[in-house]
Motif scaffolding. Structure first.
Motif, PDB file in Angstrom:
ATOM      1  N   TYR A   1      -9.130  -0.234  -0.662  1.00  0.00           N
ATOM      2  CA  TYR A   1      -8.526   1.092  -0.700  1.00  0.00           C
ATOM      3  C   TYR A   1      -7.855   1.409  -2.041  1.00  0.00           C
ATOM      4  O   TYR A   1      -7.591   2.577  -2.332  1.00  0.00           O
ATOM      5  CB  TYR A   1      -7.493   1.233   0.418  1.00  0.00           C
ATOM      6  CG  TYR A   1      -8.065   1.203   1.817  1.00  0.00           C
ATOM      7  CD1 TYR A   1      -9.395   1.536   2.077  1.00  0.00           C
ATOM      8  CD2 TYR A   1      -7.270   0.843   2.905  1.00  0.00           C
ATOM      9  CE1 TYR A   1      -9.909   1.506   3.360  1.00  0.00           C
ATOM     10  CE2 TYR A   1      -7.776   0.817   4.198  1.00  0.00           C
ATOM     11  CZ  TYR A   1      -9.101   1.143   4.413  1.00  0.00           C
ATOM     12  OH  TYR A   1      -9.600   1.119   5.699  1.00  0.00           O
TER      13      TYR A   1
ATOM     14  N   LEU B   1      -7.250  -5.205   2.871  1.00  0.00           N
ATOM     15  CA  LEU B   1      -7.888  -3.892   2.690  1.00  0.00           C
ATOM     16  C   LEU B   1      -7.394  -3.211   1.431  1.00  0.00           C
ATOM     17  O   LEU B   1      -8.011  -2.249   0.950  1.00  0.00           O
ATOM     18  CB  LEU B   1      -7.645  -3.020   3.920  1.00  0.00           C
ATOM     19  CG  LEU B   1      -8.729  -3.015   5.004  1.00  0.00           C
ATOM     20  CD1 LEU B   1     -10.051  -2.508   4.466  1.00  0.00           C
ATOM     21  CD2 LEU B   1      -8.900  -4.383   5.631  1.00  0.00           C
ATOM     22  N   ARG B   2      -6.294  -3.688   0.877  1.00  0.00           N
ATOM     23  CA  ARG B   2      -5.807  -3.128  -0.386  1.00  0.00           C
ATOM     24  C   ARG B   2      -6.848  -3.284  -1.493  1.00  0.00           C
ATOM     25  O   ARG B   2      -6.954  -2.426  -2.375  1.00  0.00           O
ATOM     26  CB  ARG B   2      -4.503  -3.835  -0.788  1.00  0.00           C
ATOM     27  CG  ARG B   2      -3.869  -3.312  -2.065  1.00  0.00           C
ATOM     28  CD  ARG B   2      -2.471  -3.890  -2.263  1.00  0.00           C
ATOM     29  NE  ARG B   2      -1.834  -3.314  -3.421  1.00  0.00           N
ATOM     30  CZ  ARG B   2      -1.679  -3.967  -4.581  1.00  0.00           C
ATOM     31  NH1 ARG B   2      -2.087  -5.209  -4.703  1.00  0.00           N
ATOM     32  NH2 ARG B   2      -1.087  -3.364  -5.605  1.00  0.00           N
TER      33      ARG B   2
ATOM     34  N   ILE C   1      -1.541   5.999   2.852  1.00  0.00           N
ATOM     35  CA  ILE C   1      -2.747   5.371   3.389  1.00  0.00           C
ATOM     36  C   ILE C   1      -2.549   5.039   4.861  1.00  0.00           C
ATOM     37  O   ILE C   1      -3.388   5.346   5.720  1.00  0.00           O
ATOM     38  CB  ILE C   1      -3.091   4.096   2.590  1.00  0.00           C
ATOM     39  CG1 ILE C   1      -3.444   4.454   1.150  1.00  0.00           C
ATOM     40  CG2 ILE C   1      -4.247   3.346   3.253  1.00  0.00           C
ATOM     41  CD1 ILE C   1      -3.690   3.241   0.265  1.00  0.00           C
TER      42      ILE C   1
ATOM     43  N   MET D   1       0.838  -1.190   0.000  1.00  0.00           N
ATOM     44  CA  MET D   1       0.000   0.000   0.000  1.00  0.00           C
ATOM     45  C   MET D   1       0.874   1.242   0.000  1.00  0.00           C
ATOM     46  O   MET D   1       2.031   1.203   0.439  1.00  0.00           O
ATOM     47  CB  MET D   1      -0.903   0.038   1.244  1.00  0.00           C
ATOM     48  CG  MET D   1      -1.997  -0.991   1.263  1.00  0.00           C
ATOM     49  SD  MET D   1      -3.103  -0.730   2.685  1.00  0.00           S
ATOM     50  CE  MET D   1      -4.110  -2.204   2.605  1.00  0.00           C
TER      51      MET D   1
END
Length: 421
Positions: free
Chosen positions: A249, A245-246, A233, A229
């Protein structure tokens, strides 16, 4: 003590065996049964498993069988680590969603739903066999999607706890960065399976000093790099999201990336072929280094710790697991399955209190829980309309035309595994 591993022919099983051998004082296994329908793989994995036990002077007996009923008979605990459809199904899960501009991944989005639809009926059938063999046996679920599968087990009345290696992976990583023993690191780990955030990193105990600000200040670049990421972030959130969560996001970036390289399933399939060739070498008596690239780091330590706590007094009193919400997150139903720290013992897992969550996290958790409700309904009752509704509810999809196209593709690619299709 007898344990059975359903899916024991997995190329990842030697990691589990190595943990059982090293941590035998924590979990004293007398008999371990590896259960798998793939007899050829089972023979290779079982042979290496016995050699690992022998090298480390473990007195436990390892047997193999393709018969689930025989394998789980009289077992005190059963670990589930199966992949219905194998790597071929995973390859499809990771590719056909890309045709609609959506992420292709085996545990979330459309691919994750496909896996849930294939997996839940099979797991429930195995669980019923376990219950008939020994109603007191614990089921430890490592089968993805863990949250949905664990909820299916719990709603059917089984003694089950879900397990993921994300939390223990963070614990080990943070301990290394802080130069402390992993046992000193306690995580404020909150969310759903594969949708979690580390809100704090406590030293010495659940109420200890929060070292997370120091970790981000001193090691933020490395942490973000491991997550793949942008550092911005992590800095903006001020917490550490899980790798998964990548997909939320940076969804569009990930879709573009996935369209330009071989799927992870293809990489794993090639790796598995090489690993199985290694396992057939009668001189090999330890897990090979290549296995570390297979995924699931520290799974064995987490599994031993959980089984030891459920079956006796050998495990850690507090562990990160998947279990019923029971009011822990007040914005979710009590029977939602969450992934948080819990007190674990012979009676199961009881979540520890969680402070009120920022709406940034609570909103996404609530949204994905609604999807999981619909996904489980589709897995249990089938039907095109239920599949469509689950896809439409997923925050990575959420558009009518996408959901329509994905529904048709999901059914077409999984028809052999869907009794209702």
């Amino acid at each position: 003590m007898k344990l059975a591993v359903v899916g024991g022919g997995s190329t990842y099983t030697p990691e589990l065996i190595d943990g059982f051998a090293r941590l035998r004082d924590t979990l004293p296994i007398e008999e371990l049964v590896l259960v798998d329908p793939a007899a050829d793989r089972l023979e290779l994995v079982g042979g290496l498993a016995r050699r690992i036990f022998a090298k480390q002077d473990h007195a436990g007996r390892i047997t193999t069988t393709t018969d689930v009923d025989a394998g789980v008979a009289d077992a005190d605990a059963v670990l589930l680590q199966l992949r219905v459809g194998g790597q071929a199904a995973r390859e499809r899960d990771e590719t056909w969603p890309l045709e609609c501009g959506c992420v292709g991944q085996e545990t979330t989005g459309a691919g994750g739903l496909a896996k849930a639809l294939r997996t839940v009926p099979v797991v429930l059938d195995i669980a019923e066999r376990v219950r008939r063999a020994n109603p007191d046996a614990w089921i430890i679920d490592f089968t993805n999607p863990v949250g949905i599968v664990t909820r299916a087990l719990l709603q059917a009345g089984h003694k089950a706890v879900g397990l993921c290696n994300v939390a223990i992976g963070f614990q080990r990583k943070f301990a290394r960065l802080l130069d402390v023993n992993p046992s000193e690191v306690h995580l404020d780990h909150v969310g759903l399976n594969h949708l979690t955030w580390e809100l704090g990193v406590r030293l010495g105990g659940p109420d200890g000093e929060n070292a997370l600000p120091r970790l981000l200040a001193e090691h933020g670049e490395a942490i973000a790099g491991d997550l793949r990421m942008d550092r911005r972030i992590v800095d903006r959130l001020g917490v550490v999201p899980s790798y998964y969560l990548r997909y939320f996001y940076a969804h569009d970036e990930v879709v573009r990336e996935l369209g330009t390289k071989p799927s992870r399933a293809a990489e794993v399939a090639a790796m598995e072929k090489e690993l199985l060739a290694m396992y057939g070498d009668p001189a090999l008596d330890e897990k090979p280094e290549l296995l570390a690239k297979r995924g699931g780091a520290f799974y064995s330590e987490a599994a031993v710790d959980l089984a030891a706590s459920l079956l006796g007094d050998g495990g850690s009193p507090v562990q990160v697991v998947n279990t019923y919400n029971r009011g822990t997150l007040p914005f979710l139903p009590d029977d939602a399955v969450i992934e948080v720290q819990a007190r674990v013992g012979r009676d199961g897992a009881a979540p520890l209190p969680v402070p009120a969550l920022d709406p940034l996290y609570a909103g996404l958790i609530a949204n994905v829980t609604a999807y999981e409700d619909l996904a489980l309904d589709a897995a249990l009752r089938g039907g095109r309309d239920r599949v469509f509704k689950a896809l439409l509810a997923h925050p990575l999809i959420g558009q009518f035309d996408y959901a329509e196209g994905l529904t048709d593709r999901l059914i077409a690619h999984n028809r052999e595994h869907l009794a209702w299709a």
